[in-house]
Design a protein around this motif. Structure first.
Motif, mmCIF file in Angstrom:
data_model
loop_
_atom_site.group_PDB
_atom_site.id
_atom_site.type_symbol
_atom_site.label_atom_id
_atom_site.label_comp_id
_atom_site.label_asym_id
_atom_site.label_seq_id
_atom_site.Cartn_x
_atom_site.Cartn_y
_atom_site.Cartn_z
ATOM 1 N N HIS A 14 0.828 -1.209 0.000
ATOM 2 C CA HIS A 14 0.000 0.000 0.000
ATOM 3 C C HIS A 14 0.861 1.257 0.000
ATOM 4 C CE1 HIS A 14 -3.889 1.967 1.726
ATOM 5 N NE2 HIS A 14 -3.133 2.891 1.173
ATOM 6 N N ASP A 71 -9.113 2.936 -2.451
ATOM 7 C CA ASP A 71 -8.434 3.498 -1.280
ATOM 8 C C ASP A 71 -8.498 5.023 -1.203
ATOM 9 O OD1 ASP A 71 -6.910 3.178 1.120
ATOM 10 O OD2 ASP A 71 -5.369 4.274 0.037
ATOM 11 N N GLY A 72 -8.653 5.472 0.007
ATOM 12 C CA GLY A 72 -8.939 6.873 0.269
ATOM 13 C C GLY A 72 -10.432 7.021 0.510
ATOM 14 N N HIS A 118 -10.357 -0.257 2.059
ATOM 15 C CA HIS A 118 -10.274 0.910 2.953
ATOM 16 C C HIS A 118 -11.607 0.962 3.699
ATOM 17 C CE1 HIS A 118 -9.505 5.369 3.814
ATOM 18 N NE2 HIS A 118 -10.815 5.253 4.030
ATOM 19 N N HIS A 131 -4.561 -0.976 6.271
ATOM 20 C CA HIS A 131 -4.340 -0.030 7.385
ATOM 21 C C HIS A 131 -5.319 -0.196 8.546
ATOM 22 C CE1 HIS A 131 -7.316 2.384 5.282
ATOM 23 N NE2 HIS A 131 -6.467 2.934 4.426
HETATM 24 ZN ZN LIG Z 1 -6.906 4.101 2.839
#
Ligand SMILES: [Zn+2]
Length: 447
Positions: free
Chosen positions: A63, A156-157, A183, A236
């Motif tokens: 990542h 992601d985000g 995510h 994460h």
């Molecule tokens: Zn993320």
């Protein structure tokens, strides 16, 4: 082949994939490991005497954000590759939240072309979007993205808020044999939040992001992965409750994997309020410690470490997220989330080894064979020093001290909360496909 033979000798070889921890040598030819062991009699034109150093597989990062195309002021594929090499990484996976995003084959081809230019020093793999423009409304042509070479799918985000869309994406990803890289964030619960919801947020008067914002989506997606048979990689992970959910899911035999970042393993939300290295310079709210998901409590950090130790967490991923100074030197609410992480990852993680919280071999496993197995469908031969594997190797000095200086980072992103920290443990050299692509020339601090 143009590549010469290389012999690394007298190293402490740590190869968790093969349960090896011994003093010995590694013989490399044509970019491939020929032999790893204690009694190599062959020589080579190029010899590295690695006495006192650890030799392990090159690190694999599941990542990171290379920011190209669209955000070249933060990072480029080239500057990110240089930073990764310095961090000991030989394979990295870049996330698709670029501009335009990696939601079609043409954009993935473009990044792959840039990546190919860096292929002499690091292998860069791309992650494709789950939904078009990362909007969560319509899934991408995932077959096309897979055809362009992406190794997994992620928005992601942003999360995929719609369960229905996530089910469609999981079914497709499962049919392609690729993981969803998730995510996990409930945007209604995290809305307006600036940091971990808890005592520190209350004290600072900042709106909190509850653990439930992460855990509720993890729980949902575990259920959906069970229903669809998809491979689900939760990225994460930041809370103790999340570790518990993943542990339970794994005990049921589901195809769930997970990673955690160096900063979530070593910092708490207190870091936003105070900087132990520069207390007098520390702003009231340090934007360098603003990250999403946010830094959590000490109890969460302990749970993440336990997850690393018992194997619930398969991998450590940097979530390298470079930003410009302007995006961090501003009000906390306006500041971008993220940490420039490639170059400090190993040194930061070694604080856990020196503190006796994680065994060195476990740490290396979570940075090599662990992430490799998450991508095992296509990239099963990385993360090991076994004969016939690509010669991707990191040479480490686990005791050498150095001081992080953000101005010396090769990454364009100087946004690190570890600036000024004294770390013990550094990457001395990185070897990618048999070539020495990084050598640390800066002296350590005498101990
Ligand atoms: Zn993320």
């Amino acid at each position: 082949m143009k590549k010469n033979a290389l012999l690394i000798k007298n190293a402490r070889i740590i190869d968790p994939a093969n349960d090896i921890d011994m003093i010995g040598s590694i013989l490399i030819k044509d970019g491939i490991i020929q032999q790893t062991g204690g009694s190599i009699t062959d020589s080579a034109p190029q010899i590295i005497d690695a006495t006192g150093l650890v030799a392990c597989p090159g690190f694999i990062d599941l990542h990171c954000h290379l920011r190209e195309p669209g955000f070249e002021e933060k990072e480029t594929v080239a500057s990110g590759a240089a930073a990764a090499s310095r961090g000991g990484f030989t394979t990295i996976c870049c996330m698709p939240n670029t501009n335009p995003p990696l939601d079609n084959a043409a954009t993935i081809d473009y990044v792959n072309t840039l990546a190919a230019r860096e292929s002499g020093r690091v292998t860069i793999l791309t992650v494709g979007c789950i939904t078009k423009n990362r909007e969560g409304r319509e899934i991408t042509d995932m077959s096309e993205l897979a055809g362009a070479g992406c190794v997994g799918f992620s928005d992601d985000g942003s999360p995929v808020s719609s369960s229905r869309i996530m089910v469609l994406a999981m079914l497709k990803a499962a049919s392609l044999g690729l993981p969803i890289i998730d995510h996990c964030e409930d945007l209604e619960l995290s809305h307006g939040g600036q940091m971990n919801d808890g005592w520190v947020a209350a004290r600072l008067g900042l709106k909190g992001i509850p653990a439930a914002a992460e855990e509720s989506i993890i729980a949902r997606d575990i259920v959906l992965a069970e229903m669809t048979g998809a491979g689900l990689h939760i990225t994460h992970v930041s809370t103790g409750g999340a570790v518990k959910l993943i542990r339970e899911a794994k005990s049921k035999g589901l195809k769930i994997t997970a990673d955690v970042t160096p900063h979530h393993l070593t910092l708490t939300d207190e870091r936003i309020a105070s900087n132990p290295v520069k207390p007098e310079e520390s702003p009231a709210f340090d934007t360098l410690a603003k990250v999403n998901p946010p830094l959590r409590s000490a109890a969460d950090v302990e749970a993440l470490i336990q997850g690393i130790n018992d194997g619930t967490i398969n991998a450590i991923a940097t979530d390298h997220a470079p930003h410009t100074d302007e995006e961090k030197l501003c009000e906390f609410e306006l500041a971008a989330s993220g940490i420039s992480g490639f170059e400090t990852a190993f040194g930061v993680l070694m604080t856990l080894v020196h503190a006796g919280k994680i065994n060195l071999n476990t740490l290396i496993a979570r940075m090599t064979i662990g992430p490799s197995r998450v991508l095992i469908n296509r990239f099963g031969r990385t993360g090991t020093l076994a004969a016939a594997s690509p010669a991707d190797i990191a040479l480490l000095d686990v005791n050498r001290q150095w001081i992080v200086d953000k101005n010396n980072l090769l990454s364009k992103g100087k946004n690190t909360p570890f600036d000024g920290y004294t770390l013990k443990g550094t990457v001395v050299a990185t070897i990618h496909r048999g070539e020495i692509v990084y050598r640390n020339s800066s002296p350590g601090i005498a101990q």
